[in-house]
Design an enzyme around this catalytic site. Structure first.
Site, PDB file in Angstrom:
ATOM      1  N   CYS A 210       0.834  -1.206   0.000  1.00 59.42           N
ATOM      2  CA  CYS A 210       0.000   0.000   0.000  1.00 59.42           C
ATOM      3  C   CYS A 210       0.870   1.258   0.000  1.00 59.42           C
ATOM      4  O   CYS A 210       1.708   1.438   0.891  1.00 59.42           O
ATOM      5  CB  CYS A 210      -0.907   0.004   1.222  1.00 59.42           C
ATOM      6  SG  CYS A 210      -1.876   1.528   1.384  1.00 59.42           S
TER       7      CYS A 210
ATOM      8  N   HIS B   2      -4.058   0.804   8.167  1.00 54.67           N
ATOM      9  CA  HIS B   2      -4.532   0.378   6.850  1.00 54.67           C
ATOM     10  C   HIS B   2      -5.925  -0.242   6.901  1.00 54.67           C
ATOM     11  O   HIS B   2      -6.742  -0.027   6.003  1.00 54.67           O
ATOM     12  CB  HIS B   2      -3.548  -0.628   6.252  1.00 54.67           C
ATOM     13  CG  HIS B   2      -3.933  -1.127   4.895  1.00 54.67           C
ATOM     14  ND1 HIS B   2      -3.643  -0.434   3.735  1.00 54.67           N
ATOM     15  CD2 HIS B   2      -4.615  -2.241   4.503  1.00 54.67           C
ATOM     16  CE1 HIS B   2      -4.109  -1.099   2.700  1.00 54.67           C
ATOM     17  NE2 HIS B   2      -4.700  -2.196   3.132  1.00 54.67           N
TER      18      HIS B   2
ATOM     19  N   ASN C  42     -14.099   8.610  -1.426  1.00 53.33           N
ATOM     20  CA  ASN C  42     -14.731   7.473  -2.088  1.00 53.33           C
ATOM     21  C   ASN C  42     -14.420   6.241  -1.248  1.00 53.33           C
ATOM     22  O   ASN C  42     -13.261   5.999  -0.912  1.00 53.33           O
ATOM     23  CB  ASN C  42     -14.178   7.259  -3.493  1.00 53.33           C
ATOM     24  CG  ASN C  42     -14.440   8.428  -4.408  1.00 53.33           C
ATOM     25  OD1 ASN C  42     -15.462   9.096  -4.296  1.00 53.33           O
ATOM     26  ND2 ASN C  42     -13.528   8.690  -5.318  1.00 53.33           N
TER      27      ASN C  42
ATOM     28  N   HIS D 193      -6.662   1.771   1.588  1.00 49.40           N
ATOM     29  CA  HIS D 193      -6.307   2.529   2.794  1.00 49.40           C
ATOM     30  C   HIS D 193      -7.307   3.672   3.014  1.00 49.40           C
ATOM     31  O   HIS D 193      -7.689   4.358   2.057  1.00 49.40           O
ATOM     32  CB  HIS D 193      -4.896   3.096   2.628  1.00 49.40           C
ATOM     33  CG  HIS D 193      -4.294   3.596   3.894  1.00 49.40           C
ATOM     34  ND1 HIS D 193      -3.310   2.917   4.574  1.00 49.40           N
ATOM     35  CD2 HIS D 193      -4.530   4.719   4.619  1.00 49.40           C
ATOM     36  CE1 HIS D 193      -2.967   3.593   5.654  1.00 49.40           C
ATOM     37  NE2 HIS D 193      -3.706   4.702   5.702  1.00 49.40           N
TER      38      HIS D 193
ATOM     39  N   HIS E  75      -8.681   6.948   3.093  1.00 54.81           N
ATOM     40  CA  HIS E  75      -8.162   8.224   2.595  1.00 54.81           C
ATOM     41  C   HIS E  75      -9.247   8.952   1.809  1.00 54.81           C
ATOM     42  O   HIS E  75     -10.260   8.375   1.427  1.00 54.81           O
ATOM     43  CB  HIS E  75      -6.947   7.999   1.680  1.00 54.81           C
ATOM     44  CG  HIS E  75      -7.290   7.434   0.336  1.00 54.81           C
ATOM     45  ND1 HIS E  75      -7.686   6.125   0.148  1.00 54.81           N
ATOM     46  CD2 HIS E  75      -7.315   8.010  -0.898  1.00 54.81           C
ATOM     47  CE1 HIS E  75      -7.939   5.914  -1.139  1.00 54.81           C
ATOM     48  NE2 HIS E  75      -7.728   7.042  -1.792  1.00 54.81           N
TER      49      HIS E  75
ATOM     50  N   GLN F  67      -9.682  12.728  -0.917  1.00 53.10           N
ATOM     51  CA  GLN F  67      -8.971  13.571  -1.878  1.00 53.10           C
ATOM     52  C   GLN F  67      -9.478  15.003  -1.789  1.00 53.10           C
ATOM     53  O   GLN F  67     -10.562  15.264  -1.254  1.00 53.10           O
ATOM     54  CB  GLN F  67      -9.153  13.039  -3.300  1.00 53.10           C
ATOM     55  CG  GLN F  67      -8.609  11.639  -3.508  1.00 53.10           C
ATOM     56  CD  GLN F  67      -8.802  11.170  -4.935  1.00 53.10           C
ATOM     57  OE1 GLN F  67      -8.217  11.714  -5.880  1.00 53.10           O
ATOM     58  NE2 GLN F  67      -9.626  10.154  -5.120  1.00 53.10           N
TER      59      GLN F  67
END
Length: 359
Positions: free
Chosen positions: A70, A132, A172, A183, A185, A187
Site C-alpha cells: 500500500c 490500513h 470514495n 487505505h 483516505h 482527496q
C-alpha cells in the site's frame, strides 16, 4: 496541532498534521521517482457548457495493491511509500496522478467547437489514519477533528492559489464506487472553474433569494427538514437528514446550523460537534445490511471568488447500495438524460437509518 511541510523525491509537497508538538518529521523520501506528469488538458463542451479534463496519465495509477504494498501506509526499513515517516496521525500530499496541477505541458487545438486550455489547479490525497485496515467510521472524535483541521487548512491554502475557483474535499469508499486504494483516505480537488453542480445550485439559490427577500435557500431547506420526518440524527450544532428529493437509495445531508461558506470558517465547537454525529451516521450505513457500505462523502463549499454569500457549507453522503446484494446503477435515464429514479422512498430510508444510529 503541529503542521510540518516537506517534499517527496519528485518535488511534490507533503504535509503532516500531528497532535504532538514533538513529532519527528525529518524522514526523507529516497525513492528514484520519475518526472511528474504534465497537467491534464481541459476541453470545453459547447453543448453543455462544461469543461472536461483529459488526463491520460491517470491510466497508470496504482490499482488495488495488496496491503503489504500500500502506498499510503507509513514507510518501513524494508519498503518506501508515499509517506516517508514510519508513522503519522494525518498526512496530506500532492497526488502522483493528478487530474489538475500546475505542471503545464504543450496543448494543441482539439478541433470542432471545443476550446482547449491547461488543467490548472491541484489535487491532493488526505490519509485519515496510518492504520490500513481502519475506516472513517472507526476514527476517534479527536482524530476526526484533526482531519477537519487538515481539510480547513487545505481549503484556505488552495483557495489562495491563482486561478483556483472551487475547492472540493471528498472520500470514495468501496470497490463498488471505484476506489483504487483500500487505505482510509480522501482527496481534495482545487478546480480551475466552478463545477456544474455548484453552478446549478447557486443559480437556484440566487433565484430563491430574489423571490424571498434575500433569504438563503440552503438555510430554509435545513429549517424545513429539521421540522420533518427525514431527520436521521442531530445535535446542537448539526443536523443530518435525508433530503425530500434524494437521488440515491441512501443519501444523507449534514448541515451546520450556522451558515458558513467553507470548512475554514467553522468554529472549534462546530468541528468538535461534527465528529460524533458524522461517524454515527457512517456506522448506521454499515449497519443497514451488515456490510461495509460503499459511499461517496462530498463537502459542498462556496466558490472561492464568486457568490460566496449564496453558498452554505454542507456535506452530502450517499451510497449506491439499495438492498443486500443490489446496487443502484446509473443506467439509461440517469447516465444519458441526468434524470434520476430512486428505488427507496426517502422517508423509509430515514427510518431505516435512524434505527441504526448510535443512541
Amino acid at each position: 496541532m503541529k503542521r510540518t511541510i516537506t517534499h517527496l523525491a519528485d518535488g511534490r509537497e507533503l504535509i503532516y498534521f500531528d497532535r504532538r508538538d514533538d513529532a519527528d518529521r525529518s524522514a526523507i523520501d529516497r525513492r528514484p521517482l520519475g518526472p511528474r506528469p504534465v497537467a491534464s488538458e481541459l476541453r470545453y463542451d459547447p453543448l453543455t457548457e462544461e469543461w472536461i479534463a483529459m488526463a491520460g496519465h491517470r491510466q497508470t495509477r496504482t490499482f488495488l495493491p495488496p496491503a503489504d504494498e500500500c502506498p499510503l501506509c507509513p514507510s518501513s526499513e524494508t519498503r518506501s511509500s508515499e509517506v516517508p515517516a514510519n508513522d503519522y496521525d494525518v498526512v496530506v500530499f500532492e497526488n502522483r496522478f493528478p487530474s489538475f496541477s500546475g505542471n503545464f505541458g504543450s496543448y494543441e487545438e482539439a478541433g470542432g467547437l471545443s476550446e482547449v486550455r491547461p488543467g490548472a489547479g491541484r489535487c491532493e490525497v488526505v490519509c485519515f489514519t496510518a492504520e490500513h485496515s481502519s475506516s472513517f467510521s472507526r476514527l476517534s472524535d479527536e482524530q476526526v477533528e484533526l482531519v477537519m483541521e487538515a481539510w480547513a487548512d487545505r481549503t484556505a491554502e488552495l483557495s489562495a492559489i491563482e486561478g483556483v475557483e472551487q475547492v472540493f474535499c471528498f472520500e470514495n469508499r468501496g470497490e463498488e464506487i471505484g476506489i483504487t486504494l483500500f487505505h482510509p483516505h480522501g482527496q481534495i480537488y482545487a478546480y480551475p472553474y466552478v463545477t456544474p453542480r455548484t453552478k446549478l445550485q447557486l443559480a437556484a439559490a440566487r433565484r430563491y433569494a430574489e423571490r424571498h427577500q434575500g433569504r438563503n435557500l440552503y438555510a430554509d431547506v435545513l429549517d424545513a427538514e429539521r421540522k420533518g420526518p427525514r431527520v436521521v440524527a442531530a445535535n446542537e450544532l448539526w443536523t443530518a437528514f435525508v433530503p425530500a428529493a434524494a437521488r440515491w437509495p441512501f443519501e444523507v445531508h449534514l448541515y451546520p446550523h450556522r451558515q458558513v461558506p467553507d470548512l475554514a470558517a467553522l468554529s472549534e465547537a462546530e468541528r468538535s460537534a461534527f465528529a460524533p454525529l458524522y461517524t454515527s451516521v457512517l456506522r448506521a450505513l454499515d449497519g443497514l445490511f451488515d456490510v461495509a457500505m460503499p459511499y461517496i462523502s462530498a463537502w459542498h463549499q462556496a466558490p472561492v471568488r464568486q457568490e460566496r454569500e449564496l453558498g452554505y457549507l454542507h456535506l452530502e453522503l450517499f451510497s449506491i447500495r439499495r438492498a443486500p446484494g443490489k446496487l443502484k446503477f446509473l443506467a439509461g435515464s440517469e447516465s444519458a438524460m441526468g434524470a434520476f429514479v430512486n428505488d427507496v422512498l426517502p422517508e423509509e430510508a430515514a427510518r431505516m437509518l435512524r434505527s441504526q444510529v448510535d443512541h
